[in-house]
Motif scaffolding. Structure first.
Motif, short mmCIF file in Angstrom:
data_model
loop_
_atom_site.label_atom_id
_atom_site.label_comp_id
_atom_site.label_asym_id
_atom_site.label_seq_id
_atom_site.Cartn_x
_atom_site.Cartn_y
_atom_site.Cartn_z
N GLY A 150 42.11 62.76 34.57
CA GLY A 150 41.27 62.47 35.74
C GLY A 150 40.25 63.56 35.99
O GLY A 150 39.95 63.92 37.13
N ALA A 160 39.55 61.19 30.82
CA ALA A 160 39.30 60.17 31.85
C ALA A 160 38.62 59.04 31.08
O ALA A 160 38.46 59.14 29.86
N ARG A 161 38.19 57.97 31.79
CA ARG A 161 37.48 56.89 31.07
C ARG A 161 36.00 57.21 30.90
O ARG A 161 35.40 56.87 29.89
N ASP A 205 41.78 55.34 28.54
CA ASP A 205 42.10 54.53 29.72
C ASP A 205 43.61 54.56 29.90
O ASP A 205 44.36 53.96 29.12
N ASN A 255 46.69 64.45 36.89
CA ASN A 255 45.93 64.27 38.12
C ASN A 255 45.36 62.86 38.27
O ASN A 255 45.12 62.40 39.39
N ALA A 273 50.76 64.36 43.41
CA ALA A 273 51.30 63.29 44.26
C ALA A 273 50.36 63.18 45.46
O ALA A 273 49.14 63.06 45.29
N TYR A 325 50.68 52.17 46.34
CA TYR A 325 50.16 53.54 46.19
C TYR A 325 51.15 54.56 46.77
O TYR A 325 51.50 55.53 46.11
N PRO A 353 44.25 63.77 52.96
CA PRO A 353 42.91 63.25 52.72
C PRO A 353 41.97 64.34 52.19
O PRO A 353 41.88 65.43 52.77
N PHE A 363 41.01 58.98 57.06
CA PHE A 363 39.93 59.65 56.33
C PHE A 363 38.77 60.02 57.22
O PHE A 363 38.10 61.02 56.98
N1 LIG Z 1 41.28 62.21 47.58
C1 LIG Z 1 42.38 62.12 48.31
O1 LIG Z 1 42.33 61.94 49.54
C2 LIG Z 1 43.74 62.26 47.66
C3 LIG Z 1 44.83 62.57 48.49
C4 LIG Z 1 46.07 62.70 47.91
C5 LIG Z 1 46.24 62.56 46.54
N2 LIG Z 1 45.15 62.25 45.76
C6 LIG Z 1 45.37 62.09 44.32
O2 LIG Z 1 44.56 63.01 43.64
C7 LIG Z 1 44.32 62.54 42.31
C8 LIG Z 1 42.84 62.69 41.98
O3 LIG Z 1 42.12 61.82 42.83
P1 LIG Z 1 40.69 62.20 43.45
O4 LIG Z 1 40.86 62.32 44.91
O5 LIG Z 1 40.08 63.33 42.73
O6 LIG Z 1 39.91 60.83 43.20
P2 LIG Z 1 38.71 60.46 42.22
O7 LIG Z 1 37.53 61.31 42.50
O8 LIG Z 1 38.57 58.97 42.37
O9 LIG Z 1 39.27 60.82 40.76
C9 LIG Z 1 40.22 60.02 40.11
C10 LIG Z 1 40.26 60.40 38.64
O10 LIG Z 1 41.26 59.58 37.99
C11 LIG Z 1 40.67 59.01 36.84
N3 LIG Z 1 41.24 57.69 36.56
C12 LIG Z 1 41.36 56.64 37.41
N4 LIG Z 1 41.81 55.56 36.75
C13 LIG Z 1 41.96 55.94 35.45
C14 LIG Z 1 42.36 55.26 34.27
N5 LIG Z 1 42.68 53.95 34.27
N6 LIG Z 1 42.41 55.95 33.10
C15 LIG Z 1 42.08 57.26 33.07
N7 LIG Z 1 41.68 57.95 34.15
C16 LIG Z 1 41.62 57.29 35.33
C17 LIG Z 1 39.18 58.87 37.16
O11 LIG Z 1 38.40 58.89 35.95
P3 LIG Z 1 37.60 57.64 35.34
O12 LIG Z 1 37.23 56.73 36.47
O13 LIG Z 1 36.43 58.27 34.66
O14 LIG Z 1 38.57 57.04 34.38
C18 LIG Z 1 38.93 60.15 37.95
O15 LIG Z 1 38.65 61.21 37.07
C19 LIG Z 1 44.85 61.10 42.27
O16 LIG Z 1 46.12 61.08 41.66
C20 LIG Z 1 44.99 60.74 43.74
O17 LIG Z 1 45.97 59.76 43.97
C21 LIG Z 1 43.91 62.12 46.28
#
Ligand SMILES: NC(=O)c1ccc[n+]([C@@H]2O[C@H](COP(=O)([O-])OP(=O)(O)OC[C@H]3O[C@@H](n4cnc5c(N)ncnc54)[C@H](OP(=O)(O)O)[C@@H]3O)[C@@H](O)[C@H]2O)c1
Length: 253
Positions: free
Chosen positions: A8, A32-33, A59, A86, A137, A151, A183, A200
């Motif tokens: 990710g 990542a993708r 993916d 991640n 997580a 989720y 968030p 959020f």
């Molecule tokens: N932001 C929040 O509020 C928050 C809070 C708690 C936990 N988290 C967790 O933090 C982690 C990172 O999220 P983020 O907040 O940084 O969100 P983000 O900006 O949407 O990043 C998500 C990452 O996951 C990758 N991903 C999603 N689907 C994928 C797939 N099918 N195959 C490979 N890679 C995939 C995406 O890359 P591609 O789209 O390029 O594949 C992207 O790099 C996640 O596990 C999320 O659940 C986030």
């Protein structure tokens, strides 16, 4: 030097992990993708910090996504000093109204690929002294989450699984840590359709602050970044479960 594999890495928390680890002089494997984003990030990190950065597009929702990734690492025989699981996504809506395929893909990315990568790469991590795994997580892991049922449940799995691994592996030289952000300002909120929720719109931490705390405590069993998030989790533990799940549902309405 051994690499850290970061899933990710194309946006949000993962991209910030890449910047902060490269600033430590750490060589990285990014996945990542969205390959173009990863290539741009790799060029930036190499030119700014002089580190080696490998890119593997994969993916993780695809049945063979993890295997492709592991095969590339094994065929290049890259040593690994760290694994940061991640990659993940969420979606808001009633369980019976969200498409089943999307929810199963969420389980594949958030749970199955994390378990499979960890299992397949542990021997390689054990080959390095003082290596680590960080599994991402969420504060969602601590209670049921109406309107995001799969989720929240996926993050409860990640927390429980990673806590158990922390104990199993603590004398093996591989430290396992669970990062539980609240968030956070990334693309997640748009992707998961939660940008307009009370949760959020009231407060979101920067990804930079989240990652700083995660790396500073990368060998702790559980890292909850931010005082407000820690207070929410602690007060949740003192409250009955019917109350915490209803509050989570209200925050997501
Ligand atoms: N932001 C929040 O509020 C928050 C809070 C708690 C936990 N988290 C967790 O933090 C982690 C990172 O999220 P983020 O907040 O940084 O969100 P983000 O900006 O949407 O990043 C998500 C990452 O996951 C990758 N991903 C999603 N689907 C994928 C797939 N099918 N195959 C490979 N890679 C995939 C995406 O890359 P591609 O789209 O390029 O594949 C992207 O790099 C996640 O596990 C999320 O659940 C986030």
């Amino acid at each position: 030097m051994a690499y850290i594999l970061l899933t990710g890495a194309s946006s949000g928390i993962g991209e910030v992990f890449a910047h902060q680890l490269a600033a430590e002089g750490q060589d990285l494997i990014l996945t990542a993708r969205r390959e173009e984003r990863l290539q741009d990030l790799a060029s930036t990190l190499t030119s700014q910090h002089g580190v080696k950065v490998e890119v593997i597009a994969a993916d993780l929702a695809a049945a063979d996504g993890v295997d492709q990734l592991v095969r590339r690492i094994e065929s290049a025989d890259w040593p690994l000093a760290g694994l940061i699981n991640n990659a993940g996504f969420g979606d808001r809506g009633r369980f019976d109204e969200l498409p089943l395929q999307r929810q199963l893909a969420m389980i594949q990315v958030n749970i199955s690929s994390l378990v499979s990568l960890t299992w397949q790469l542990l021997p390689r991590l054990r080959g390095q002294r003082d290596s680590f795994v960080i599994n991402v997580a969420s504060t969602a892991a601590f209670q049921g989450g109406p309107k995001m049922a799969v989720y929240y449940a996926s993050k409860a799995f990640v927390l429980s699984f990673s806590e158990a691994l922390h104990e199993e592996l603590k004398h093996s030289g591989v430290r396992v840590s669970t990062l539980c952000p609240g968030p956070t300002a990334t693309e997640f909120a748009q992707q998961a359709n939660v940008a307009d929720t009370k949760l959020f719109s009231s407060s979101a931490m920067s990804a930079e602050a989240v990652v700083r705390q995660a790396l500073a405590r990368r060998r702790s069993a559980i890292v909850i970044p931010g005082l407000l998030n820690r207070l929410m989790v602690w007060s949740g533990k003192l409250s009955p479960r019917w109350m915490t799940r209803r509050i989570a549902g209200w925050l997501q309405a």
